[in-house]
Write a protein that holds these residues in place. Structure first.
Motif, short mmCIF file in Angstrom:
data_model
loop_
_atom_site.label_atom_id
_atom_site.label_comp_id
_atom_site.label_asym_id
_atom_site.label_seq_id
_atom_site.Cartn_x
_atom_site.Cartn_y
_atom_site.Cartn_z
N THR A 150 0.84 -1.20 0.00
CA THR A 150 0.00 0.00 0.00
C THR A 150 0.87 1.25 0.00
OG1 THR A 150 -1.69 -1.23 1.24
CG2 THR A 150 -1.89 1.16 1.18
N MET A 151 1.94 1.23 0.79
CA MET A 151 2.88 2.36 0.80
C MET A 151 3.58 2.49 -0.54
SD MET A 151 4.03 4.87 2.49
CE MET A 151 5.08 6.06 1.69
N ASP A 152 3.98 1.37 -1.13
CA ASP A 152 4.62 1.41 -2.45
C ASP A 152 3.71 2.10 -3.47
OD1 ASP A 152 6.81 0.01 -1.50
OD2 ASP A 152 6.18 -1.92 -2.33
N GLU A 153 2.44 1.69 -3.48
CA GLU A 153 1.52 2.22 -4.49
C GLU A 153 1.25 3.71 -4.25
OE1 GLU A 153 1.38 0.28 -6.72
OE2 GLU A 153 0.99 -1.77 -6.11
N ALA A 154 1.22 4.12 -3.00
CA ALA A 154 1.07 5.55 -2.70
C ALA A 154 2.24 6.33 -3.29
CB ALA A 154 0.97 5.77 -1.20
N ARG A 155 3.45 5.78 -3.11
CA ARG A 155 4.65 6.43 -3.66
C ARG A 155 4.58 6.52 -5.18
NH1 ARG A 155 7.93 3.64 -1.01
NH2 ARG A 155 8.24 1.93 -2.46
N HIS A 156 4.13 5.45 -5.82
CA HIS A 156 4.05 5.45 -7.28
C HIS A 156 3.06 6.50 -7.78
CE1 HIS A 156 5.28 0.92 -7.12
NE2 HIS A 156 6.23 1.72 -6.67
N ALA A 157 1.89 6.57 -7.11
CA ALA A 157 0.90 7.57 -7.52
C ALA A 157 1.47 8.98 -7.33
CB ALA A 157 -0.38 7.39 -6.71
N GLU A 158 2.17 9.18 -6.24
CA GLU A 158 2.81 10.49 -5.99
C GLU A 158 3.78 10.84 -7.13
OE1 GLU A 158 6.56 12.11 -3.34
OE2 GLU A 158 5.55 10.25 -2.74
N ILE A 159 4.59 9.87 -7.54
CA ILE A 159 5.63 10.12 -8.54
C ILE A 159 5.02 10.39 -9.92
CG2 ILE A 159 7.51 9.00 -9.82
CD1 ILE A 159 8.16 7.56 -7.13
N PHE A 160 4.07 9.57 -10.33
CA PHE A 160 3.45 9.78 -11.63
C PHE A 160 2.69 11.11 -11.66
CE2 PHE A 160 3.65 5.01 -12.18
CZ PHE A 160 4.59 5.05 -13.21
N GLY A 161 2.03 11.44 -10.55
CA GLY A 161 1.32 12.71 -10.48
C GLY A 161 2.27 13.89 -10.59
N ARG A 162 3.40 13.79 -9.93
CA ARG A 162 4.39 14.88 -9.99
C ARG A 162 4.95 15.03 -11.39
NH1 ARG A 162 9.63 15.85 -5.93
NH2 ARG A 162 10.42 17.70 -7.03
N PHE A 163 5.25 13.92 -12.05
CA PHE A 163 5.78 13.97 -13.42
C PHE A 163 4.78 14.65 -14.35
CE2 PHE A 163 6.46 12.05 -17.65
CZ PHE A 163 7.79 12.40 -17.86
N LEU A 164 3.51 14.32 -14.22
CA LEU A 164 2.50 14.91 -15.10
C LEU A 164 2.30 16.39 -14.80
CD1 LEU A 164 -0.02 11.94 -15.02
CD2 LEU A 164 1.01 12.89 -17.09
N HIS A 165 2.29 16.74 -13.53
CA HIS A 165 2.08 18.14 -13.16
C HIS A 165 3.26 19.02 -13.56
CE1 HIS A 165 -1.32 16.82 -10.68
NE2 HIS A 165 -1.66 18.09 -10.56
N GLU A 166 4.47 18.56 -13.22
CA GLU A 166 5.65 19.43 -13.36
C GLU A 166 6.32 19.34 -14.72
OE1 GLU A 166 8.42 18.78 -10.19
OE2 GLU A 166 6.93 19.17 -8.61
N LYS A 167 6.24 18.19 -15.39
CA LYS A 167 7.03 17.98 -16.59
C LYS A 167 6.21 17.89 -17.87
CE LYS A 167 10.75 17.67 -14.04
NZ LYS A 167 11.81 18.71 -14.06
N VAL A 168 4.98 17.40 -17.77
CA VAL A 168 4.15 17.22 -18.96
C VAL A 168 3.11 18.32 -19.08
CG1 VAL A 168 2.60 15.65 -20.21
CG2 VAL A 168 4.54 14.73 -18.91
N GLY A 169 2.48 18.67 -17.94
CA GLY A 169 1.54 19.80 -17.93
C GLY A 169 0.16 19.47 -18.46
#
Length: 367
Positions: A136-155
């Motif tokens: 569950t902690m792993d998946e939370a981290r993954h969602a955090e990372i993909f969300g950050r990539f989309l927000h900050e790098k892809v837009g």
């Protein structure tokens, strides 16, 4: 900036409620349990990492080509639309495809987090609860990372694909405790692993390569967990119970195969649904991509004991039956090795930079 401002179109509803089914199960047996599961739990604890620190977020990403996608991999390549497109248009197309892919990864990881939490609640054995808590902690981290990539790098973000949402809903609504394992650990995680691996191994962009390599290192453990638990449990089921689960797998695989067209991207760029479907069907790259995406699922399904005649016929129809002979353990070992090698290369380079900086400071002091 709110995520809703980045969506290509607003999600149908801001929050999605899936009615819970089944029982929360407690175990008062606190012995050592399964050595294999407890070893995986220990590994899950040892391998925890911080996405804000392990990933180099300072790396630049070109929003017009976030993944270094070659022309041939774009569905419109070679069509009547391609010849009319400017470089700016092609950059926008690449951005949309990267956004669509990583948005589905993001939504899938949130689904995995919810399913892992559901497994903690419903699985009978305490050792399986322990491991699911680390997942569950792993998946939370993954969602955090993909969300950050989309927000900050892809837009840009895309809403969850209808077929992925349908499979998630079916997985979570089922009251049987093994279904979150089967739907998430085997089908959705298996699909994600193959998709991650194809991009990881073809992109020339260091940031998405880091993200996918490190996420895949975690996912290898998750699939191993599902295989262990289901292989043991399915040996106890009747033929009728096994057929029910095989039907679920068949339906889920067809849903995921149809999910992987990305027609939402083409529709968003003004191409009709019928034409988008036609281009997706004709794309040689997408045909190969869809087949490779089952490279993790088919051998896992066979390994856990779901290999009845109807399921085999479905895989023949999809053109993926031969993937049942793939060496899943070898694929998982490679995922681990690639992440560790990437770490070694990155941190060796950083250490060398620090040594050079110190030497430059010493030299400057002598002058």
């Amino acid at each position: 900036m709110s995520t809703h401002e980045l969506y290509t179109k607003p999600p149908s509803e801001p929050n999605w409620s899936v009615p819970a089914a089944g029982s929360a199960r407690f175990s008062w047996e606190y012995d050592d349990g399964s050595d294999r599961l407890l070893a995986l739990y220990q590994k899950g604890k040892d391998k925890q990492w911080d996405g804000a620190k392990r990933i180099d977020w300072d790396l630049e990403v070109d929003p017009n080509d976030p993944l270094g996608t070659p022309d041939e991999a774009l569905t419109l390549y070679g069509t009547r639309h391609w010849a009319k497109m400017t470089d700016k248009d092609k950059g926008e197309l690449r951005n949309h495809y990267a956004s669509w892919q990583f948005s589905q990864f993001l939504h899938g990881e949130q689904g995995a987090m919810v399913c892992a939490a559901r497994i903690v609640e419903s699985v009978p054995n305490l050792d399986a609860k322990f491991y699911s808590a680390t997942q569950t902690m792993d998946e939370a981290r993954h969602a955090e990372i993909f969300g950050r990539f989309l927000h900050e790098k892809v837009g840009r973000l895309y809403p969850i694909n209808d077929n992925l949402q349908s499979l998630l809903g079916d997985t979570l609504r089922d009251s049987r405790w093994d279904m979150p394992y089967l739907g998430m650990q085997v089908l959705i995680e298996g699909l994600a692993l193959a998709a991650f691996g194809m991009i990881r191994d073809t992109t020339d962009q260091p940031l998405p390569k880091q993200i996918l390599a490190y996420v895949m290192q975690d996912e290898a453990r998750h699939v191993a967990f599902g295989r262990m638990a289901l292989r043991d449990y399915y040996k106890q089921l009747t033929d009728a119970e096994l057929r029910e689960r095989e039907e679920f797998v068949i339906e889920g695989c067809y849903l995921m195969r149809d999910r992987l067209r990305g027609v939402e991207v083409l529709e968003n760029l003004g191409i009709s649904r019928a034409e988008a479907d036609e281009y997706s069907e004709q794309s040689e790259y997408l045909a190969l991509f869809r087949q490779l995406l089952f490279s993790r699922i088919v051998p896992c399904v066979k390994d856990i004991g779901l290999w009845g005649k109807r399921l085999q016929e479905a895989y023949v129809d999809m053109g993926v039956f031969d993937l049942g002979n793939a060496n899943l353990d070898q694929l998982m070992e490679q995922d681990e090795e690639i992440a560790e090698k990437l770490d070694a290369e990155r941190f060796a380079a950083e250490e060398q930079e620090r040594v050079e900086e110190v030497q430059e400071a010493i030299d400057a002091g002598r002058d």
